[in-house]
Write a protein that holds these residues in place. Structure first.
Motif, PDB file in Angstrom:
ATOM      1  N   GLU A  22       0.829  -1.209   0.000  1.00  0.00           N
ATOM      2  CA  GLU A  22       0.000   0.000   0.000  1.00  0.00           C
ATOM      3  C   GLU A  22       0.863   1.258   0.000  1.00  0.00           C
ATOM      4  OE1 GLU A  22      -3.531   2.223   2.608  1.00  0.00           O
ATOM      5  OE2 GLU A  22      -2.780   0.244   3.215  1.00  0.00           O
ATOM      6  N   GLU A  23       1.941   1.265   0.814  1.00  0.00           N
ATOM      7  CA  GLU A  23       2.840   2.423   0.852  1.00  0.00           C
ATOM      8  C   GLU A  23       3.519   2.630  -0.490  1.00  0.00           C
ATOM      9  OE1 GLU A  23       4.186   2.342   5.583  1.00  0.00           O
ATOM     10  OE2 GLU A  23       5.319   1.222   4.071  1.00  0.00           O
ATOM     11  N   PHE A  24       3.919   1.515  -1.115  1.00  0.00           N
ATOM     12  CA  PHE A  24       4.549   1.623  -2.427  1.00  0.00           C
ATOM     13  C   PHE A  24       3.607   2.277  -3.429  1.00  0.00           C
ATOM     14  CE2 PHE A  24       4.850  -0.243  -6.696  1.00  0.00           C
ATOM     15  CZ  PHE A  24       6.084   0.271  -7.080  1.00  0.00           C
ATOM     16  N   ARG A  25       2.371   1.795  -3.470  1.00  0.00           N
ATOM     17  CA  ARG A  25       1.407   2.345  -4.425  1.00  0.00           C
ATOM     18  C   ARG A  25       1.124   3.819  -4.143  1.00  0.00           C
ATOM     19  NH1 ARG A  25      -0.819  -2.969  -3.976  1.00  0.00           N
ATOM     20  NH2 ARG A  25      -2.159  -2.295  -2.248  1.00  0.00           N
ATOM     21  N   GLU A  26       1.011   4.175  -2.877  1.00  0.00           N
ATOM     22  CA  GLU A  26       0.730   5.571  -2.520  1.00  0.00           C
ATOM     23  C   GLU A  26       1.888   6.489  -2.899  1.00  0.00           C
ATOM     24  OE1 GLU A  26      -0.947   6.698   1.235  1.00  0.00           O
ATOM     25  OE2 GLU A  26      -1.785   4.705   1.563  1.00  0.00           O
ATOM     26  N   LEU A  27       3.120   6.060  -2.581  1.00  0.00           N
ATOM     27  CA  LEU A  27       4.282   6.890  -2.889  1.00  0.00           C
ATOM     28  C   LEU A  27       4.504   6.965  -4.398  1.00  0.00           C
ATOM     29  CD1 LEU A  27       6.640   8.575  -1.886  1.00  0.00           C
ATOM     30  CD2 LEU A  27       7.965   6.475  -1.567  1.00  0.00           C
ATOM     31  N   ARG A  28       4.371   5.827  -5.074  1.00  0.00           N
ATOM     32  CA  ARG A  28       4.506   5.807  -6.533  1.00  0.00           C
ATOM     33  C   ARG A  28       3.489   6.721  -7.195  1.00  0.00           C
ATOM     34  NH1 ARG A  28       2.313   0.626  -9.417  1.00  0.00           N
ATOM     35  NH2 ARG A  28       0.435   1.668  -8.637  1.00  0.00           N
ATOM     36  N   ASP A  29       2.235   6.632  -6.765  1.00  0.00           N
ATOM     37  CA  ASP A  29       1.181   7.447  -7.369  1.00  0.00           C
ATOM     38  C   ASP A  29       1.365   8.922  -7.056  1.00  0.00           C
ATOM     39  OD1 ASP A  29       0.162   5.079  -8.287  1.00  0.00           O
ATOM     40  OD2 ASP A  29      -1.544   5.016  -6.898  1.00  0.00           O
ATOM     41  N   PHE A  30       1.875   9.205  -5.857  1.00  0.00           N
ATOM     42  CA  PHE A  30       2.142  10.599  -5.477  1.00  0.00           C
ATOM     43  C   PHE A  30       3.221  11.198  -6.377  1.00  0.00           C
ATOM     44  CE2 PHE A  30       4.511  13.752  -2.992  1.00  0.00           C
ATOM     45  CZ  PHE A  30       3.487  14.587  -2.575  1.00  0.00           C
ATOM     46  N   ILE A  31       4.297  10.454  -6.593  1.00  0.00           N
ATOM     47  CA  ILE A  31       5.381  10.925  -7.457  1.00  0.00           C
ATOM     48  C   ILE A  31       4.908  11.061  -8.896  1.00  0.00           C
ATOM     49  CG2 ILE A  31       7.636  10.289  -8.428  1.00  0.00           C
ATOM     50  CD1 ILE A  31       8.274   9.039  -5.671  1.00  0.00           C
ATOM     51  N   TYR A  32       4.133  10.095  -9.342  1.00  0.00           N
ATOM     52  CA  TYR A  32       3.598  10.156 -10.708  1.00  0.00           C
ATOM     53  C   TYR A  32       2.761  11.421 -10.912  1.00  0.00           C
ATOM     54  CZ  TYR A  32       0.826   9.041 -14.841  1.00  0.00           C
ATOM     55  OH  TYR A  32       0.217   9.094 -16.068  1.00  0.00           O
ATOM     56  N   ALA A  33       1.932  11.743  -9.931  1.00  0.00           N
ATOM     57  CA  ALA A  33       1.093  12.936 -10.044  1.00  0.00           C
ATOM     58  C   ALA A  33       1.922  14.211 -10.094  1.00  0.00           C
ATOM     59  CB  ALA A  33       0.118  13.003  -8.861  1.00  0.00           C
ATOM     60  N   LYS A  34       3.078  14.192  -9.445  1.00  0.00           N
ATOM     61  CA  LYS A  34       3.935  15.383  -9.406  1.00  0.00           C
ATOM     62  C   LYS A  34       4.775  15.562 -10.668  1.00  0.00           C
ATOM     63  CE  LYS A  34       2.942  16.965  -5.262  1.00  0.00           C
ATOM     64  NZ  LYS A  34       2.354  18.311  -5.058  1.00  0.00           N
ATOM     65  N   CYS A  35       5.320  14.461 -11.198  1.00  0.00           N
ATOM     66  CA  CYS A  35       6.273  14.627 -12.309  1.00  0.00           C
ATOM     67  C   CYS A  35       6.077  13.668 -13.470  1.00  0.00           C
ATOM     68  CB  CYS A  35       7.714  14.529 -11.804  1.00  0.00           C
ATOM     69  SG  CYS A  35       8.153  12.903 -11.148  1.00  0.00           S
ATOM     70  N   GLY A  36       5.129  12.751 -13.352  1.00  0.00           N
ATOM     71  CA  GLY A  36       4.839  11.867 -14.475  1.00  0.00           C
ATOM     72  C   GLY A  36       5.727  10.644 -14.581  1.00  0.00           C
ATOM     73  N   ILE A  37       6.673  10.476 -13.670  1.00  0.00           N
ATOM     74  CA  ILE A  37       7.543   9.300 -13.712  1.00  0.00           C
ATOM     75  C   ILE A  37       6.788   8.108 -13.119  1.00  0.00           C
ATOM     76  CG2 ILE A  37       9.675   8.266 -12.828  1.00  0.00           C
ATOM     77  CD1 ILE A  37      10.879  11.069 -12.836  1.00  0.00           C
ATOM     78  N   TRP A  38       6.746   7.002 -13.863  1.00  0.00           N
ATOM     79  CA  TRP A  38       5.998   5.823 -13.448  1.00  0.00           C
ATOM     80  C   TRP A  38       6.959   4.707 -13.077  1.00  0.00           C
ATOM     81  CZ3 TRP A  38       1.312   4.684 -11.887  1.00  0.00           C
ATOM     82  CH2 TRP A  38       0.898   3.343 -11.857  1.00  0.00           C
ATOM     83  N   VAL A  39       6.732   4.102 -11.919  1.00  0.00           N
ATOM     84  CA  VAL A  39       7.574   3.011 -11.443  1.00  0.00           C
ATOM     85  C   VAL A  39       6.737   1.739 -11.394  1.00  0.00           C
ATOM     86  CG1 VAL A  39       9.079   2.179  -9.602  1.00  0.00           C
ATOM     87  CG2 VAL A  39       8.899   4.645 -10.057  1.00  0.00           C
ATOM     88  N   ASP A  40       7.132   0.753 -12.162  1.00  0.00           N
ATOM     89  CA  ASP A  40       6.413  -0.507 -12.214  1.00  0.00           C
ATOM     90  C   ASP A  40       6.558  -1.264 -10.893  1.00  0.00           C
ATOM     91  OD1 ASP A  40       6.414  -3.633 -12.998  1.00  0.00           O
ATOM     92  OD2 ASP A  40       5.178  -2.492 -14.427  1.00  0.00           O
TER      93      ASP A  40
END
Length: 293
Positions: A22-40
């Motif tokens: 859950e933390e991974f998904r939240e942090l990944r989605d937060f970063i994606y929303a800020k800069c568009g970088i997506w982490v699989d």
């Protein structure tokens, strides 16, 4: 700029608290929303290690606390700059991918210079989007010096370098590089356009004069709109790390920025297939560039 979560990062040497799904998904989605970088999700363990050292530095026990800091702490804007540093890996050099650069020179740059001369518009604007520590903009400046020679003083040339990382932009502005950055640079170019300083080799003022550098988030549409209209956009080894939605957004911004007939130059492994039909592919010495239709 090359964006990745590299297993060679020194941050991997230090283990910290595990990140939950859950933390991974939240942090990944937060970063994606800020800069568009997506982490699989397959990169979860690298993501965990990359940020682990930062949690230790801040005295945080878990990634949930770090997310709260990013969302609510007074210093969250400054911390986001550190986040951007942690999710970007900058692997570049001067005259990187000489075959592609030769193709750019033959099939894009020289015809563009001839066209501008014929129209009596002695002006060239190039945007290096994801310029990392500045090697690409300086390479392009040197190429223009080599082609125009003494005639350069009659031209108005601007090479705009932008990157997500404040540290990389600061290095680009300094224009000082170690020998590693010259691994693909011809010796005569190295001698002609760089001088020896304490920390390495520094680009000459004449080369630097054609460039400018700033921090830019490609996910920030309003900031992107402030980039001067370009004849060529270089964005090599960046969009491959975006998902399709972000790719379409960024490529759309490039299209709006480019002058009619302008060119978008991507990395060898990148393509606009299924991303945009607003460009015409142009083959340049084993590589592909994209011309605005």
């Amino acid at each position: 700029m090359s964006i990745s979560l590299s297993s060679t990062s020194p941050l991997l040497l230090r283990r910290t608290a595990a990140i939950t799904d859950e933390e991974f998904r939240e942090l990944r989605d937060f970063i994606y929303a800020k800069c568009g970088i997506w982490v699989d999700e397959k990169r979860k363990y690298l993501f965990e290690n990359r940020f682990g050292k930062r949690l230790n530095e801040l005295g945080l026990k878990n990634f949930g606390d770090y997310l709260q800091l990013l969302r609510h702490a007074p210093g969250r804007d400054r911390e986001m700059q550190i986040v951007f540093e942690l999710v970007t890996t900058n692997e570049t050099s001067l005259y990187r991918d000489t075959k592609q650069l030769d193709g750019f020179k033959t099939h894009i740059l020289l015809p563009l210079l001839a066209e501008q001369r014929k129209a009596n518009r002695l002006e060239i604007n190039i945007w290096s989007a994801g310029c990392s520590s500045g090697e690409e903009p300086y390479t392009l400046s040197i190429m223009l010096h080599e082609e125009l020679g003494l005639d350069l003083k009659r031209w108005k040339i601007q090479i705009t370098g932008c990157d997500l990382s404040p540290a990389m932009v600061a290095k680009a502005k300094s224009g000082v590089y170690s020998e590693y950055s010259f691994k693909t640079t011809p010796e005569n170019i190295k001698r002609k356009y760089f001088t020896t300083v304490k920390d390495g080799l520094k680009v000459t003022p004449a080369v630097a004069a054609l460039t400018s550098f700033s921090v830019l988030n490609l996910n920030d549409v309003l900031a992107v709109k402030r980039i001067p209209k370009s004849h060529v956009v270089f964005c090599r080894n960046v969009i491959i790390y975006f998902d399709d939605a972000m790719k379409k957004k960024v490529v759309g911004s490039f299209y709006e920025n480019l002058a009619p007939g302008g060119f978008l130059v991507l990395g060898h492994s990148e393509t606009l297939h299924k991303i945009s039909s607003a460009f015409r592919p142009k083959f340049i010495s084993g590589a592909v560039a994209y011309q605005k239709i």
